[in-house]
Design a protein around this motif. Structure first.
Motif, PDB file in Angstrom:
ATOM      1  N   VAL A 119       0.857  -1.332  -0.240  1.00  0.00           N
ATOM      2  CA  VAL A 119      -0.097  -0.055   0.139  1.00  0.00           C
ATOM      3  C   VAL A 119       0.855   1.148  -0.064  1.00  0.00           C
ATOM      4  CG1 VAL A 119      -1.707   1.329   1.240  1.00  0.00           C
ATOM      5  CG2 VAL A 119      -1.910  -1.136   1.031  1.00  0.00           C
ATOM      6  N   SER A 120       1.838   1.445   0.751  1.00  0.00           N
ATOM      7  CA  SER A 120       2.820   2.531   0.739  1.00  0.00           C
ATOM      8  C   SER A 120       3.645   2.393  -0.572  1.00  0.00           C
ATOM      9  CB  SER A 120       3.902   1.988   1.716  1.00  0.00           C
ATOM     10  OG  SER A 120       3.327   2.170   3.248  1.00  0.00           O
ATOM     11  N   ALA A 121       3.922   1.492  -1.088  1.00  0.00           N
ATOM     12  CA  ALA A 121       4.688   1.606  -2.457  1.00  0.00           C
ATOM     13  C   ALA A 121       3.633   1.975  -3.370  1.00  0.00           C
ATOM     14  CB  ALA A 121       5.143   0.381  -2.620  1.00  0.00           C
ATOM     15  N   GLU A 122       2.404   1.644  -3.384  1.00  0.00           N
ATOM     16  CA  GLU A 122       1.440   2.017  -4.322  1.00  0.00           C
ATOM     17  C   GLU A 122       1.187   3.532  -4.157  1.00  0.00           C
ATOM     18  OE1 GLU A 122      -3.308   1.460  -5.503  1.00  0.00           O
ATOM     19  OE2 GLU A 122      -1.796  -0.342  -4.793  1.00  0.00           O
ATOM     20  N   ILE A 123       0.904   3.988  -2.941  1.00  0.00           N
ATOM     21  CA  ILE A 123       0.690   5.663  -2.545  1.00  0.00           C
ATOM     22  C   ILE A 123       2.032   6.194  -3.041  1.00  0.00           C
ATOM     23  CG2 ILE A 123       0.595   7.173  -0.811  1.00  0.00           C
ATOM     24  CD1 ILE A 123      -0.953   5.220   0.834  1.00  0.00           C
ATOM     25  N   TYR A 124       3.182   6.041  -2.619  1.00  0.00           N
ATOM     26  CA  TYR A 124       4.207   6.597  -3.359  1.00  0.00           C
ATOM     27  C   TYR A 124       4.440   6.684  -4.729  1.00  0.00           C
ATOM     28  CZ  TYR A 124       9.387   7.486  -4.265  1.00  0.00           C
ATOM     29  OH  TYR A 124      10.600   7.988  -4.777  1.00  0.00           O
ATOM     30  N   ALA A 125       4.208   5.668  -5.597  1.00  0.00           N
ATOM     31  CA  ALA A 125       4.169   5.593  -6.856  1.00  0.00           C
ATOM     32  C   ALA A 125       3.091   6.603  -7.463  1.00  0.00           C
ATOM     33  CB  ALA A 125       4.111   4.210  -7.645  1.00  0.00           C
ATOM     34  N   ARG A 126       1.841   6.691  -6.877  1.00  0.00           N
ATOM     35  CA  ARG A 126       0.924   7.531  -7.282  1.00  0.00           C
ATOM     36  C   ARG A 126       1.348   8.964  -6.957  1.00  0.00           C
ATOM     37  NH1 ARG A 126      -4.211   6.325  -4.011  1.00  0.00           N
ATOM     38  NH2 ARG A 126      -3.715   4.325  -5.316  1.00  0.00           N
ATOM     39  N   GLU A 127       1.820   9.108  -6.090  1.00  0.00           N
ATOM     40  CA  GLU A 127       2.436  10.605  -5.482  1.00  0.00           C
ATOM     41  C   GLU A 127       3.406  11.002  -6.598  1.00  0.00           C
ATOM     42  OE1 GLU A 127       3.548  10.831  -1.543  1.00  0.00           O
ATOM     43  OE2 GLU A 127       1.461  10.834  -0.905  1.00  0.00           O
ATOM     44  N   LYS A 128       4.414  10.032  -6.960  1.00  0.00           N
ATOM     45  CA  LYS A 128       5.682  10.554  -7.646  1.00  0.00           C
ATOM     46  C   LYS A 128       4.668  10.744  -9.390  1.00  0.00           C
ATOM     47  CE  LYS A 128       9.923   8.944  -9.390  1.00  0.00           C
ATOM     48  NZ  LYS A 128      10.848   7.899  -9.220  1.00  0.00           N
ATOM     49  N   TYR A 129       4.002   9.912  -9.777  1.00  0.00           N
ATOM     50  CA  TYR A 129       3.168  10.178 -11.060  1.00  0.00           C
ATOM     51  C   TYR A 129       2.180  11.484 -11.047  1.00  0.00           C
ATOM     52  CZ  TYR A 129      -0.252   9.866 -14.844  1.00  0.00           C
ATOM     53  OH  TYR A 129      -0.944  10.132 -15.932  1.00  0.00           O
ATOM     54  N   MET A 130       1.866  11.891  -9.960  1.00  0.00           N
ATOM     55  CA  MET A 130       1.130  13.206  -9.851  1.00  0.00           C
ATOM     56  C   MET A 130       1.956  14.280 -10.024  1.00  0.00           C
ATOM     57  SD  MET A 130      -2.309  12.571  -9.271  1.00  0.00           S
ATOM     58  CE  MET A 130      -2.911  13.894  -8.274  1.00  0.00           C
ATOM     59  N   ASN A 131       3.044  13.971  -9.396  1.00  0.00           N
ATOM     60  CA  ASN A 131       4.361  15.213  -9.227  1.00  0.00           C
ATOM     61  C   ASN A 131       4.764  15.257 -10.750  1.00  0.00           C
ATOM     62  OD1 ASN A 131       6.158  17.001  -8.307  1.00  0.00           O
ATOM     63  ND2 ASN A 131       7.441  15.484  -7.991  1.00  0.00           N
ATOM     64  N   LEU A 132       5.040  14.094 -11.378  1.00  0.00           N
ATOM     65  CA  LEU A 132       5.551  14.308 -12.787  1.00  0.00           C
ATOM     66  C   LEU A 132       4.466  14.763 -13.630  1.00  0.00           C
ATOM     67  CD1 LEU A 132       7.587  10.963 -13.332  1.00  0.00           C
ATOM     68  CD2 LEU A 132       8.280  13.113 -13.246  1.00  0.00           C
ATOM     69  N   GLU A 133       3.036  14.626 -13.590  1.00  0.00           N
ATOM     70  CA  GLU A 133       2.300  15.046 -14.331  1.00  0.00           C
ATOM     71  C   GLU A 133       1.965  16.851 -13.858  1.00  0.00           C
ATOM     72  OE1 GLU A 133      -2.566  14.498 -14.374  1.00  0.00           O
ATOM     73  OE2 GLU A 133      -1.475  12.780 -14.706  1.00  0.00           O
ATOM     74  N   SER A 134       2.068  16.839 -12.876  1.00  0.00           N
ATOM     75  CA  SER A 134       2.218  18.543 -12.478  1.00  0.00           C
ATOM     76  C   SER A 134       3.280  19.227 -13.084  1.00  0.00           C
ATOM     77  CB  SER A 134       2.381  18.709 -11.045  1.00  0.00           C
ATOM     78  OG  SER A 134       2.431  20.103 -10.531  1.00  0.00           O
ATOM     79  N   ARG A 135       4.317  18.553 -13.087  1.00  0.00           N
ATOM     80  CA  ARG A 135       5.663  19.148 -13.764  1.00  0.00           C
ATOM     81  C   ARG A 135       5.388  19.328 -15.186  1.00  0.00           C
ATOM     82  NH1 ARG A 135      10.957  16.099 -11.654  1.00  0.00           N
ATOM     83  NH2 ARG A 135      11.752  17.805 -13.053  1.00  0.00           N
ATOM     84  N   ILE A 136       4.957  18.441 -15.868  1.00  0.00           N
ATOM     85  CA  ILE A 136       4.669  18.308 -17.303  1.00  0.00           C
ATOM     86  C   ILE A 136       3.836  19.486 -17.500  1.00  0.00           C
ATOM     87  CG2 ILE A 136       3.698  17.031 -19.370  1.00  0.00           C
ATOM     88  CD1 ILE A 136       4.954  14.610 -18.088  1.00  0.00           C
ATOM     89  N   THR A 137       2.614  19.432 -16.816  1.00  0.00           N
ATOM     90  CA  THR A 137       1.617  20.450 -17.044  1.00  0.00           C
ATOM     91  C   THR A 137       2.358  21.986 -17.070  1.00  0.00           C
ATOM     92  OG1 THR A 137      -0.055  19.106 -16.255  1.00  0.00           O
ATOM     93  CG2 THR A 137      -0.715  21.463 -16.390  1.00  0.00           C
ATOM     94  N   GLU A 138       3.164  22.245 -15.842  1.00  0.00           N
ATOM     95  CA  GLU A 138       3.709  23.607 -15.775  1.00  0.00           C
ATOM     96  C   GLU A 138       4.514  23.794 -16.885  1.00  0.00           C
ATOM     97  OE1 GLU A 138       5.885  24.396 -12.225  1.00  0.00           O
ATOM     98  OE2 GLU A 138       4.263  23.237 -10.964  1.00  0.00           O
ATOM     99  N   LEU A 139       5.495  22.911 -17.449  1.00  0.00           N
ATOM    100  CA  LEU A 139       6.102  23.069 -18.814  1.00  0.00           C
ATOM    101  C   LEU A 139       5.478  23.174 -19.844  1.00  0.00           C
ATOM    102  CD1 LEU A 139       8.731  20.015 -18.108  1.00  0.00           C
ATOM    103  CD2 LEU A 139       9.210  22.821 -17.968  1.00  0.00           C
ATOM    104  N   GLU A 140       4.228  22.538 -20.189  1.00  0.00           N
ATOM    105  CA  GLU A 140       3.293  23.045 -21.341  1.00  0.00           C
ATOM    106  C   GLU A 140       2.707  24.257 -21.163  1.00  0.00           C
ATOM    107  OE1 GLU A 140       0.658  19.751 -20.822  1.00  0.00           O
ATOM    108  OE2 GLU A 140       1.707  18.514 -22.244  1.00  0.00           O
ATOM    109  N   ILE A 141       2.415  24.651 -19.870  1.00  0.00           N
ATOM    110  CA  ILE A 141       1.920  26.208 -19.820  1.00  0.00           C
ATOM    111  C   ILE A 141       2.950  27.257 -20.252  1.00  0.00           C
ATOM    112  CG2 ILE A 141       1.152  28.023 -18.112  1.00  0.00           C
ATOM    113  CD1 ILE A 141      -0.184  25.621 -16.770  1.00  0.00           C
TER     114      ILE A 141
END
Length: 80
Positions: A4-26
């Motif tokens: 469960v902890s690994a899954e939460i960590y992976a989800r947070e990492k994915y969300m962080n990457l998605e957020s960074r990509i969105t910022e770069l696109e803007i």
């Protein structure tokens, strides 16, 4: 680390990457807009410079040539 902890960590990492990509696109979109605006400004300035050069050439053609040309410094002011 539990599953469960690994899954939460992976989800947070994915969300962080998605957020960074969105910022770069803007940022990229804003830079594209700025580049287009700067291109329009440069094109306008080039047209203005071309017009000034043409007017300068015209003025140079209107100028009398040869030794008969007088300078304003050679003229006597009217009050003398």
């Amino acid at each position: 680390m539990s599953f469960v902890s690994a899954e939460i960590y992976a989800r947070e990492k994915y969300m962080n990457l998605e957020s960074r990509i969105t910022e770069l696109e803007i940022k990229l979109a804003l830079q594209d807009e700025l580049l287009e605006e700067l291109n329009r400004i440069v094109a306008t300035q080039q047209q203005q410079m071309d017009q000034v050069v043409n007017e300068l050439r015209w003025l140079q053609q209107q100028e009398p040539s040869g030794p008969a040309q007088k300078s304003l410094f050679d003229e006597v002011p009217p009050h003398y």
